[in-house]
Design a protein around this motif. Sequence first.
Motif, mmCIF file in Angstrom:
data_model
loop_
_atom_site.group_PDB
_atom_site.id
_atom_site.type_symbol
_atom_site.label_atom_id
_atom_site.label_comp_id
_atom_site.label_asym_id
_atom_site.label_seq_id
_atom_site.Cartn_x
_atom_site.Cartn_y
_atom_site.Cartn_z
ATOM 1 N N GLN A 1 -9.670 -0.429 -3.428
ATOM 2 C CA GLN A 1 -9.224 0.610 -2.493
ATOM 3 C C GLN A 1 -7.967 1.318 -2.984
ATOM 4 O O GLN A 1 -7.659 2.431 -2.551
ATOM 5 C CB GLN A 1 -8.960 -0.013 -1.121
ATOM 6 C CG GLN A 1 -10.186 -0.646 -0.478
ATOM 7 C CD GLN A 1 -9.838 -1.401 0.798
ATOM 8 O OE1 GLN A 1 -8.770 -1.194 1.380
ATOM 9 N NE2 GLN A 1 -10.743 -2.271 1.239
ATOM 10 N N TRP A 2 -7.233 0.674 -3.892
ATOM 11 C CA TRP A 2 -5.993 1.262 -4.390
ATOM 12 C C TRP A 2 -6.197 2.072 -5.672
ATOM 13 O O TRP A 2 -5.252 2.671 -6.190
ATOM 14 C CB TRP A 2 -4.957 0.158 -4.649
ATOM 15 C CG TRP A 2 -4.655 -0.676 -3.422
ATOM 16 C CD1 TRP A 2 -4.816 -0.309 -2.114
ATOM 17 C CD2 TRP A 2 -4.150 -2.012 -3.392
ATOM 18 N NE1 TRP A 2 -4.451 -1.323 -1.270
ATOM 19 C CE2 TRP A 2 -4.028 -2.389 -2.025
ATOM 20 C CE3 TRP A 2 -3.782 -2.937 -4.363
ATOM 21 C CZ2 TRP A 2 -3.561 -3.645 -1.618
ATOM 22 C CZ3 TRP A 2 -3.307 -4.178 -3.968
ATOM 23 C CH2 TRP A 2 -3.195 -4.533 -2.609
ATOM 24 N N PRO B 1 -3.695 -6.434 3.689
ATOM 25 C CA PRO B 1 -2.615 -5.573 3.181
ATOM 26 C C PRO B 1 -1.408 -5.492 4.094
ATOM 27 O O PRO B 1 -0.285 -5.316 3.628
ATOM 28 C CB PRO B 1 -3.301 -4.209 3.038
ATOM 29 C CG PRO B 1 -4.752 -4.537 2.855
ATOM 30 C CD PRO B 1 -4.995 -5.744 3.699
ATOM 31 N N TRP C 1 -8.496 -4.553 -4.004
ATOM 32 C CA TRP C 1 -7.803 -3.829 -5.080
ATOM 33 C C TRP C 1 -8.489 -2.494 -5.376
ATOM 34 O O TRP C 1 -7.830 -1.513 -5.723
ATOM 35 C CB TRP C 1 -7.756 -4.687 -6.334
ATOM 36 C CG TRP C 1 -6.824 -5.860 -6.241
ATOM 37 C CD1 TRP C 1 -6.072 -6.232 -5.158
ATOM 38 C CD2 TRP C 1 -6.548 -6.814 -7.269
ATOM 39 N NE1 TRP C 1 -5.343 -7.361 -5.452
ATOM 40 C CE2 TRP C 1 -5.610 -7.748 -6.739
ATOM 41 C CE3 TRP C 1 -6.992 -6.989 -8.577
ATOM 42 C CZ2 TRP C 1 -5.120 -8.825 -7.477
ATOM 43 C CZ3 TRP C 1 -6.507 -8.058 -9.323
ATOM 44 C CH2 TRP C 1 -5.575 -8.965 -8.772
ATOM 45 N N GLN D 1 2.704 -1.779 -11.124
ATOM 46 C CA GLN D 1 1.448 -1.997 -10.411
ATOM 47 C C GLN D 1 0.730 -3.239 -10.924
ATOM 48 O O GLN D 1 0.239 -4.053 -10.128
ATOM 49 C CB GLN D 1 0.550 -0.753 -10.540
ATOM 50 C CG GLN D 1 1.048 0.436 -9.731
ATOM 51 C CD GLN D 1 0.117 1.639 -9.833
ATOM 52 O OE1 GLN D 1 -0.742 1.718 -10.708
ATOM 53 N NE2 GLN D 1 0.304 2.604 -8.928
ATOM 54 N N TRP E 1 2.672 1.540 -3.516
ATOM 55 C CA TRP E 1 1.769 1.584 -4.662
ATOM 56 C C TRP E 1 1.746 2.961 -5.335
ATOM 57 O O TRP E 1 1.890 3.081 -6.554
ATOM 58 C CB TRP E 1 0.368 1.173 -4.207
ATOM 59 C CG TRP E 1 -0.700 1.236 -5.244
ATOM 60 C CD1 TRP E 1 -1.561 2.270 -5.484
ATOM 61 C CD2 TRP E 1 -1.023 0.215 -6.193
ATOM 62 N NE1 TRP E 1 -2.416 1.962 -6.502
ATOM 63 C CE2 TRP E 1 -2.115 0.699 -6.970
ATOM 64 C CE3 TRP E 1 -0.536 -1.053 -6.464
ATOM 65 C CZ2 TRP E 1 -2.701 -0.044 -7.991
ATOM 66 C CZ3 TRP E 1 -1.111 -1.807 -7.484
ATOM 67 C CH2 TRP E 1 -2.175 -1.302 -8.230
ATOM 68 N N LYS E 2 1.580 3.984 -4.528
ATOM 69 C CA LYS E 2 1.483 5.330 -5.079
ATOM 70 C C LYS E 2 2.802 5.723 -5.743
ATOM 71 O O LYS E 2 3.869 5.624 -5.157
ATOM 72 C CB LYS E 2 1.140 6.336 -3.977
ATOM 73 C CG LYS E 2 0.939 7.763 -4.485
ATOM 74 C CD LYS E 2 0.571 8.704 -3.349
ATOM 75 C CE LYS E 2 0.357 10.120 -3.861
ATOM 76 N NZ LYS E 2 -0.002 11.069 -2.772
ATOM 77 N N THR F 1 -4.972 5.923 -6.301
ATOM 78 C CA THR F 1 -3.563 6.225 -6.552
ATOM 79 C C THR F 1 -2.969 5.296 -7.626
ATOM 80 O O THR F 1 -1.741 5.193 -7.736
ATOM 81 C CB THR F 1 -2.738 6.097 -5.248
ATOM 82 O OG1 THR F 1 -2.986 4.818 -4.644
ATOM 83 C CG2 THR F 1 -3.100 7.200 -4.273
ATOM 84 N N ALA F 2 -3.839 4.646 -8.398
ATOM 85 C CA ALA F 2 -3.342 3.821 -9.506
ATOM 86 C C ALA F 2 -2.766 4.719 -10.593
ATOM 87 O O ALA F 2 -3.188 5.868 -10.763
ATOM 88 C CB ALA F 2 -4.471 2.964 -10.065
ATOM 89 N N GLU G 1 0.828 -1.216 0.000
ATOM 90 C CA GLU G 1 0.000 0.000 0.000
ATOM 91 C C GLU G 1 0.861 1.264 0.000
ATOM 92 O O GLU G 1 0.509 2.264 -0.621
ATOM 93 C CB GLU G 1 -0.902 -0.006 1.242
ATOM 94 C CG GLU G 1 -2.120 -0.906 1.110
ATOM 95 C CD GLU G 1 -3.075 -0.733 2.263
ATOM 96 O OE1 GLU G 1 -4.286 -0.612 2.007
ATOM 97 O OE2 GLU G 1 -2.616 -0.718 3.412
#
Length: 491
Positions: free
Chosen positions: A185-186, A151, A183, A125, A117-118, A189-190, A114
């Motif tokens: 939730q991410w 996570p 997924w 990714q 990821w950003k 910032t994908a 997490e």
Amino acid sequence: MVKQYLWVEGQGIENYHVGDLLLNRFLVKSSKVLLDTRPEQSIEAQIFDPASVQPYLKLFPYCPHIPQPYCVLYLEEKQSHQEVLLLDQAPIGKCDLSTEENLELSHRYAQPLELAWKGASALRQINWLWQIAQLWQPLAEQKVSSSLLQPNLIRVESSLVRLLELRQDREATPSLAELGQMWQQWLPTANNAIKSALSSLCLQMIEGQIQKIDQLINILDEFLQQSAIAHKFTFTVAAQTDQGLTRQSNEDTYYVTDRETFSNLPLTIVCDGMGGHAGGEVASSVAVEAIAQHLQGVNIASENTTSLVIKLHEGIYKANDLINQSNNQDHRRDYQRMGTTIVMALACPPKMYIANIGDSRAYLINRSGCYQVTTDDNMGCRLVRLGMSFYRDSFSHSNSAQLIQALGVSSSKVLHPRIRQFVIDEDCIFLLCSDGLSDNNRVEEYWETEILPVLAGEIDLTVASRRLIDLANHLNGHDNVTVSLVYCQVS
């Protein structure tokens, strides 16, 4: 010695202080991390709870994604009387240790997915999600797939997804819909290049339109190919072999593809022959020639994952049949039969395909660490995969190094090659070698001084391969040694 930092699964260590020495051996580094100060010494035979430990052992072939049990620690001091499981090869990061201890983990960049990821590239990714999808079915079979829904347990080290520990599934087996919800939730910032497609994918998973893991993996494979278009992949290969200091002949053989033949996509093979001068040399040479010839007619760039894996299997079976037939014609029996191990790497951007049989190995080296990505086909590893022994305990058996399969010694019907895929989203090096180098943990000991400088642009790949040969001869010296380095550069 390679320092053995161990992750603690269970409660009880928090009752101790940093710097305490447990059982005159394990140094407390934090409430979840211990350091084995005597890793060269054996540990008494382990008595363990099969329900909690078996999943780790059964998932042993999925290194380096899954940590492995190191020992069970019985805490008797301070009236604790608790048992905790110590895990080796866990993705321990700087966030798990104090500032002072971080100095010893200078090459480790393990962090929660997490957090990483950003800002990651679209290719990376998708790569992380693809690895989670690849692990879903094996973990589900061991009833621990819920580990992929927490996570806090999912760490990344550069391109690799690694789990801190495994958690048992509760009553119901987790669904892909739950995975899609995590997924989702991410998504904020994908990477913009994949945000829309990923949003659609998560919705399909949540609504039940994607119910089979193979379907999800196929979609992610397509995403990988699309994301790879924005990248340029360059491959450089350097391979060398040496008779060694004690052997009278060299039964190792290696192969590096002609660049024109494979449209600049490298194939490299390392084989370690068995059966003496008249047998081992022949077996390894036959294997290399048969596989290379089989793959020459394949348009690798146009193959999908499934068909390419089939082609790799076919090449291995063809080599096995040729050596096996020769053994039968010469009436060779039992240990007289010639054979060979094999490890091979084939690049088909954005993936590297690694196949192996026997105990010749492949390692992935990047700026975060050195990872063995093949599993030895010997009795020791077999005991681990069957859930009968911890990996470090398996070496205590007298026949632990005995191979259980190799090319040429039996029919292809009972041959089980292992083929793995790794997404290349950064500069990295794949090291293929015979056990003349890998014995005694020489790769784990010297990767930082001998291979990492290539990634830093400090030494040439050919120089690195020669230095590895010299190192093997100087520190091991008991066998032939062969090294093949594949330098992958991504821009």
